[in-house]
Each structure stands twice: as C-alpha cells, then as structure tokens.
Design an enzyme around this catalytic site. Sequence first.
Site, PDB file in Angstrom:
ATOM      1  CG  ASN A  67       4.414  -4.146   2.831  1.00 14.23           C
ATOM      2  OD1 ASN A  67       4.102  -3.065   3.291  1.00 14.23           O
ATOM      3  ND2 ASN A  67       3.539  -4.949   2.251  1.00 14.23           N
ATOM      4  CG  HIS A 106      -2.032  -0.832   1.278  1.00  8.35           C
ATOM      5  ND1 HIS A 106      -1.928  -2.209   1.368  1.00  8.35           N
ATOM      6  CD2 HIS A 106      -3.365  -0.554   1.238  1.00  8.35           C
ATOM      7  CE1 HIS A 106      -3.158  -2.726   1.391  1.00  8.35           C
ATOM      8  NE2 HIS A 106      -4.046  -1.751   1.305  1.00  8.35           N
TER       9      HIS A 106
END
Length: 239
Positions: free
Chosen positions: A141, A111
């Site tokens: 991440n 994201h």
Amino acid sequence: MGQGAIFATAAAALVAQAATGFEQCPQFFAKSQPPAVQQRPLQRALCYEAFAILHSGETKTPVFVAQRLNRESIDDAGEKRSNKFFADARLPQSERAALDDYKHSGYSRGHMAPAADMPSPAAMAQSFSLANMVPQAMKHNSGAWAKIEQATRKYAHRAKGDVFVITGPVFTPESESIGHNHVKVPTYLYKLVYDVETNRAWAHWQANLDETRASQPISYDELVKRTGVKFLPGVVPKS
C-alpha cells in the site's frame, strides 16, 4: 468549516442520498457506461462526489471504483487528509465492513480511489468510507501501489482531456478473509487507465503482497482476459 464539521456533513449527505444505480453519477464512466460485470447477489451502486463504487455485500469490498481525472481535478487535489474511516450507512450492516474488522488483521485499509486524488474537503472525507477500502498488504500500500497512484495522477495532469480510472480487487479461491464480518482479502489489485483523447488504455496488475514491486503495465485486452470484465463497454481502445 472545521474537519469534523466537513466529515459530518459529507457522511450525512451520503446517508441522505438514495443511490440505487449509477444513473446518478454517469460522469465517472467513459461514454457514461459502467463496466459490464457479472451480476452477483448483494451488489450495490454507490455515487460519491468524486468517484463511484460498485460494492459487494459478499466480499464487503468494492467490485470496482471508478474515477474521472483531468488537469483541473488534479490541480484541485491535495486536500488535508481527514483520516476518519467510517462505515457507509447506505449499506446494510450485514453487507459492509466495520472498523474493527481491520484492527490487528495485519492489513491496511487500502483506498481504491486514492485520498490524494480528492478535489475538495467533502470528497476527501468521503474517500475514507470503508466501501472504498480493501484489506491491502501494508508495504504494498505504501510502496509499489502508492507509486502507481502517483504516476496515474501525473499522467492525468499532463493529459489533454479526461482520463478514466477504474480500480478494484481480484479474488481467488485462496483469498482469506479478516474480521468478524469476513472481509475478503484480494489476491490481486488492478488499476485501469483510459485516456479519452488518445483512446489508449492500459492497466497495472499487482499481487497483494508486501514484496510486490512496481511492474510494467499490461494491455486492456489482457486485463479483460484475466478478469472476465469488459471495463469499457462502447469503447474500443487502441492496442
């Protein structure tokens, strides 16, 4: 309303929205001015409930993702994750990533506007658009990058006013691609933070590698120098 109904409603709203530019969502940019980026083919502006994206049909990723955070938005965050990734139907099929591109690629769907920032169920569902994703090293991440996202939320929560955040990928000639649609893998990721009240800006700059650790931010001027992008046109942040 159940999670499935929320997702379907959010996705339908995205399809129905004829977003041709950021005039529909200027609230996500300081002084309502989007970053001054070099115009490239297949760039499309997409407005969502809680963020805005300039998407590239060349890389099949965002060019940048813009948000406006503050104490109220952070207090409203914490929605249950939908975890239902989808391809945004506003983008032509030839310009967008597909779910299969990430399968067995060795990269996570990272994201750019974090799901944990989303202030409503609809915004949460929208944050799982693949237009909001880049191929990201899995440990980065969930490790250093997650810490940066959390620190940004904490800062926005204690700030006296709005905090504008711009996040995006940086590609180099060495950048590989994944999947049938050739989704480009960033060499670096950045997250710019601008506090309107203090007029100060700084940026996190991270190599997209599993071994990357959280590091000291760089200055706004250094980010502009490295990317060639004037992220805050009309604003002269304090150094």
